[in-house]
Design a protein around this motif. Structure first.
Motif, PDB file in Angstrom:
ATOM      1  N   ILE A  52       4.860   0.527   0.721  1.00  0.00           N
ATOM      2  CA  ILE A  52       4.952  -0.758   1.433  1.00  0.00           C
ATOM      3  C   ILE A  52       4.848  -1.851   0.378  1.00  0.00           C
ATOM      4  CG2 ILE A  52       3.783  -2.317   3.052  1.00  0.00           C
ATOM      5  CD1 ILE A  52       2.849   0.217   4.565  1.00  0.00           C
ATOM      6  N   PRO A  53       5.849  -2.733   0.311  1.00  0.00           N
ATOM      7  CA  PRO A  53       5.859  -3.722  -0.780  1.00  0.00           C
ATOM      8  C   PRO A  53       4.860  -4.857  -0.543  1.00  0.00           C
ATOM      9  CG  PRO A  53       7.743  -4.052   0.643  1.00  0.00           C
ATOM     10  CD  PRO A  53       7.041  -2.833   1.170  1.00  0.00           C
ATOM     11  N   ASP A  54       4.644  -5.629  -1.566  1.00  0.00           N
ATOM     12  CA  ASP A  54       3.731  -6.773  -1.476  1.00  0.00           C
ATOM     13  C   ASP A  54       4.377  -7.946  -0.743  1.00  0.00           C
ATOM     14  OD1 ASP A  54       1.396  -5.896  -2.792  1.00  0.00           O
ATOM     15  OD2 ASP A  54       2.408  -6.099  -4.733  1.00  0.00           O
ATOM     16  N   GLN A  61      -2.597   1.163   7.336  1.00  0.00           N
ATOM     17  CA  GLN A  61      -3.811   0.411   7.700  1.00  0.00           C
ATOM     18  C   GLN A  61      -4.376  -0.363   6.523  1.00  0.00           C
ATOM     19  OE1 GLN A  61      -3.561   3.631   7.264  1.00  0.00           O
ATOM     20  NE2 GLN A  61      -5.441   4.565   6.423  1.00  0.00           N
ATOM     21  N   ASN A  62      -3.964  -0.001   5.317  1.00  0.00           N
ATOM     22  CA  ASN A  62      -4.432  -0.711   4.120  1.00  0.00           C
ATOM     23  C   ASN A  62      -3.493  -1.843   3.710  1.00  0.00           C
ATOM     24  OD1 ASN A  62      -6.622   1.025   3.893  1.00  0.00           O
ATOM     25  ND2 ASN A  62      -5.442   2.511   2.689  1.00  0.00           N
ATOM     26  N   SER A  63      -2.456  -2.041   4.474  1.00  0.00           N
ATOM     27  CA  SER A  63      -1.439  -3.033   4.071  1.00  0.00           C
ATOM     28  C   SER A  63      -1.409  -4.223   5.008  1.00  0.00           C
ATOM     29  CB  SER A  63      -0.048  -2.382   4.069  1.00  0.00           C
ATOM     30  OG  SER A  63       0.435  -2.275   5.406  1.00  0.00           O
ATOM     31  N   ILE A  64      -0.771  -5.289   4.536  1.00  0.00           N
ATOM     32  CA  ILE A  64      -0.212  -6.319   5.424  1.00  0.00           C
ATOM     33  C   ILE A  64       1.282  -6.232   5.156  1.00  0.00           C
ATOM     34  CG2 ILE A  64      -0.065  -8.784   5.946  1.00  0.00           C
ATOM     35  CD1 ILE A  64      -2.951  -9.013   4.855  1.00  0.00           C
ATOM     36  N   ASP A  65       2.001  -5.603   6.066  1.00  0.00           N
ATOM     37  CA  ASP A  65       3.385  -5.185   5.779  1.00  0.00           C
ATOM     38  C   ASP A  65       4.348  -6.380   5.848  1.00  0.00           C
ATOM     39  OD1 ASP A  65       5.870  -4.114   5.604  1.00  0.00           O
ATOM     40  OD2 ASP A  65       5.555  -2.571   7.135  1.00  0.00           O
ATOM     41  N   PRO A  66       4.842  -6.850   4.721  1.00  0.00           N
ATOM     42  CA  PRO A  66       5.719  -8.042   4.731  1.00  0.00           C
ATOM     43  C   PRO A  66       7.085  -7.756   5.370  1.00  0.00           C
ATOM     44  CG  PRO A  66       5.701  -7.058   2.546  1.00  0.00           C
ATOM     45  CD  PRO A  66       4.693  -6.281   3.367  1.00  0.00           C
ATOM     46  N   SER A 124       0.859  -1.195   0.000  1.00  0.00           N
ATOM     47  CA  SER A 124       0.000   0.000   0.000  1.00  0.00           C
ATOM     48  C   SER A 124       0.889   1.237   0.000  1.00  0.00           C
ATOM     49  CB  SER A 124      -0.921   0.021   1.226  1.00  0.00           C
ATOM     50  OG  SER A 124      -0.198   0.450   2.366  1.00  0.00           O
ATOM     51  N   HIS A 125       0.261   2.394  -0.007  1.00  0.00           N
ATOM     52  CA  HIS A 125       1.011   3.628   0.204  1.00  0.00           C
ATOM     53  C   HIS A 125       1.605   3.580   1.613  1.00  0.00           C
ATOM     54  CE1 HIS A 125       2.073   7.820   0.456  1.00  0.00           C
ATOM     55  NE2 HIS A 125       1.600   8.062  -0.776  1.00  0.00           N
ATOM     56  N   ALA A 126       2.853   4.013   1.726  1.00  0.00           N
ATOM     57  CA  ALA A 126       3.509   3.913   3.030  1.00  0.00           C
ATOM     58  C   ALA A 126       2.857   4.810   4.074  1.00  0.00           C
ATOM     59  CB  ALA A 126       4.990   4.251   2.887  1.00  0.00           C
ATOM     60  N   ALA A 127       2.094   5.800   3.621  1.00  0.00           N
ATOM     61  CA  ALA A 127       1.394   6.693   4.560  1.00  0.00           C
ATOM     62  C   ALA A 127       0.044   6.131   4.981  1.00  0.00           C
ATOM     63  CB  ALA A 127       1.226   8.081   3.924  1.00  0.00           C
TER      64      ALA A 127
END
Ligand code: ZN
Ligand code: ZN
Length: 401
Positions: free
Chosen positions: A247-249, A201-206, A195-198
Motif C-alpha cells: 500500500i503506497p504512501d 489496518q496499519n495503513s491510511i490507504d491513499p 504498509s504491507h498490503a496484507a
C-alpha cells in the motif's frame, strides 16, 4: 462569394508562404523564423512594423486618412509539439513539430489581408495586424498585453479567426457570448500511510481516498452547478503505487476543468478543494490541492459579433453563415484580448474532416485539428483574407464626402 481580385491574384504567393511556414513549424516563443518571414513580407510591402512584443510577436500598422479609429486583427503563428505523418512536399522538416492547428494558414491569411489593405483598401483609421506567438498553451496573447500591446497600439476592437474542420469551405460559424471554454488543470496529492498490503489496518490507504475523491467530485457537476451551465471535470490521471503487495504512501490525481464562465469556474475550483480536503480528513489522510487556471473563457461581444456576422453575410451569403454555431470546449488565448477589448472570434470552415482538400501524400488520419494527418486548406487563403479586408472597410468606413 465576393472575393477581391487582387487577393485572388495573390493566392499563389500566399499558398507558397503558407506551405513554407508549414514546412518550418516553430513552438511557443520560438517563432523566430516565422516572425522573420512575416516581418520581411510586411516590410517588402511598405507596411511599418513593431517587433519584440512577447519575444517573437510582430504587429503591422496600416494607417489611412485622419480618423482616430483603430481595430486589431489577430493571427497566431506557433505550431505543436507533435509528429506530422503527412508525406507531401510541404510536410514539416522538423521531427516532433507540426503545424497541426493551421496557424500557418492564419498567418498567411492575415498577410494576404495586409497586402490588400496597404495597396488597395479604402478606409479611414488604423489597422493593427497582430501576429502573436504561443497560442498553444503559452499565453502569447496575455504576454503581448502585459508588454504593452494595447498601449502601444490603441484600438477600439479586436478580431480573431480560426479554421474549423467539419465546417464546409466557404462557410463561417460564430456565436455571441461564450464560444470557447476556459481551460484549467489540477494536480492533487493525497498523502496517507503505506504498509504491507496484507496489513491494511496499519495503513491510511491513499488509493481508496483518491478513488472516493474522484467519485465525489462528479457530484459538483451533477449537484452543485446549475444544470443549464455547461462544464467538464475530467480526471485523466491517477498515479499510485509500485507493487501489488505494497500500500503506497501517497496517490496523485490530475485532470482538467472546462467552463464557459468564470463564476462556474470559481464554484468548481472551490468545491473541488473542499471535497478533496474533507474526504481525505474523513479517512485520516491529507491533501495538497493545486489548481491552475490557464485560458479564460472566450466571450464574443454581442455588438461586435452582430457586426462581423453582417460582414460575413455580405461576403458569402446569409445561408453560409451560422450565427449560432455550437461553442467548443476547447480553449483559445484570444480570450485574453476579448477580456480587454470588445471584439469577435469566428470559425472559418476548413472543409470536411475527411480532408478532401488535402494534397496527395497526406496521412491516413482525419483532417482534424491536432491530428498528425491534418493540413490547412489553401482554398481558404483568399476567403479569410477577404473577410479581414471587408471587416476593416466596414469598421473604418470613410465618412461620406
Ligand atoms: Zn490548437
Ligand atoms: Zn489553433
Amino acid at each position: 462569394m465576393k472575393l477581391f481580385d487582387p487577393i485572388l491574384g495573390l493566392s499563389a504567393e500566399l499558398q507558397q508562404i503558407r506551405r513554407d511556414i508549414h514546412a518550418h513549424p516553430e513552438l511557443c516563443y520560438e517563432e523566430h523564423r516565422t516572425a522573420d518571414v512575416v516581418a520581411q513580407k510586411l516590410t517588402e510591402w511598405g507596411i511599418p512594423i513593431l517587433r519584440g512584443l512577447a519575444v517573437t510577436g510582430v504587429v503591422g500598422i496600416i494607417k489611412k486618412g485622419s480618423s482616430e479609429r483603430a481595430i486589431g486583427l489577430r493571427a497566431d503563428m506557433d505550431a505543436l509539439p507533435m509528429q506530422e505523418v503527412n508525406q507531401f512536399a510541404h510536410a514539416s522538416v522538423y521531427p516532433g513539430k507540426m503545424h497541426g492547428c493551421g496557424h500557418d494558414g492564419h498567418t498567411a491569411m492575415l498577410l494576404g489581408a495586409a497586402h490588400y489593405l496597404q495597396q488597395h483598401a479604402r478606409f479611414d483609421g488604423t489597422v493593427y495586424l497582430i501576429f502573436q506567438p504561443a497560442e498553444e498553451g503559452g499565453g502569447g496573447a496575455r504576454r503581448m498585453m502585459a508588454e504593452g500591446l494595447f498601449e502601444k497600439c490603441p484600438m477600439q476592437a479586436v478580431y480573431g479567426m480560426h479554421n474549423w474542420p467539419g465546417i464546409a469551405q466557404g462557410k463561417f460559424g460564430v456565436c455571441a457570448g461564450p464560444m470557447m471554454a476556459s481551460s484549467n488543470e489540477f494536480d492533487v496529492l493525497v498523502e496517507g500511510k503505506g504498509s504491507h498490503a496484507a496489513q491494511p489496518q496499519n495503513s491510511i490507504d491513499p488509493v481508496q481516498v483518491a478513488v472516493q475523491i474522484v467519485q465525489a467530485w462528479q457530484t459538483i457537476i451533477s449537484r452543485n452547478k446549475n444544470p443549464l451551465e455547461a462544464a467538464v471535470l475530467s480526471v485523466t490521471q491517477i498515479h499510485a503505487g509500485s507493487a501489488t503487495n505494497v500500500i503506497p504512501d501517497d496517490a496523485r490525481i490530475g485532470g482538467t476543468v472546462r467552463t464557459f464562465s468564470l463564476e462556474v469556474l470559481d464554484l468548481i475550483e472551490q468545491r473541488m478543494g473542499e471535497v478533496a480536503e474533507h474526504v481525505a480528513r474523513a479517512f485520516g489522510a491529507t491533501v495538497q490541492f493545486r489548481f491552475k487556471r490557464n485560458y479564460p473563457p472566450l466571450i464574443n461581444d454581442a455588438a461586435a459579433t452582430a457586426f462581423a456576422v453582417g460582414v460575413m453575410q455580405q461576403m458569402v451569403g446569409a445561408e453560409n453563415v451560422d450565427a449560432n454555431t455550437e461553442p467548443s470546449m476547447g480553449a483559445e488565448d484570444f480570450a485574453y484580448f476579448l477580456q480587454a477589448k470588445p471584439g469577435c472570434y469566428v470559425f472559418i470552415g476548413n472543409g470536411d474532416a475527411v480532408g478532401a482538400h488535402r494534397a496527395a501524400g497526406h496521412g491516413l488520419g482525419p483532417c482534424n485539428l491536432h491530428n498528425g494527418s491534418y493540413d490547412f486548406n489553401d482554398e481558404l487563403l483568399p476567403i479569410g483574407a477577404s473577410y479581414w479586408v471587408r471587416l476593416v472597410e466596414a469598421a473604418l468606413e470613410p465618412a461620406a464626402a
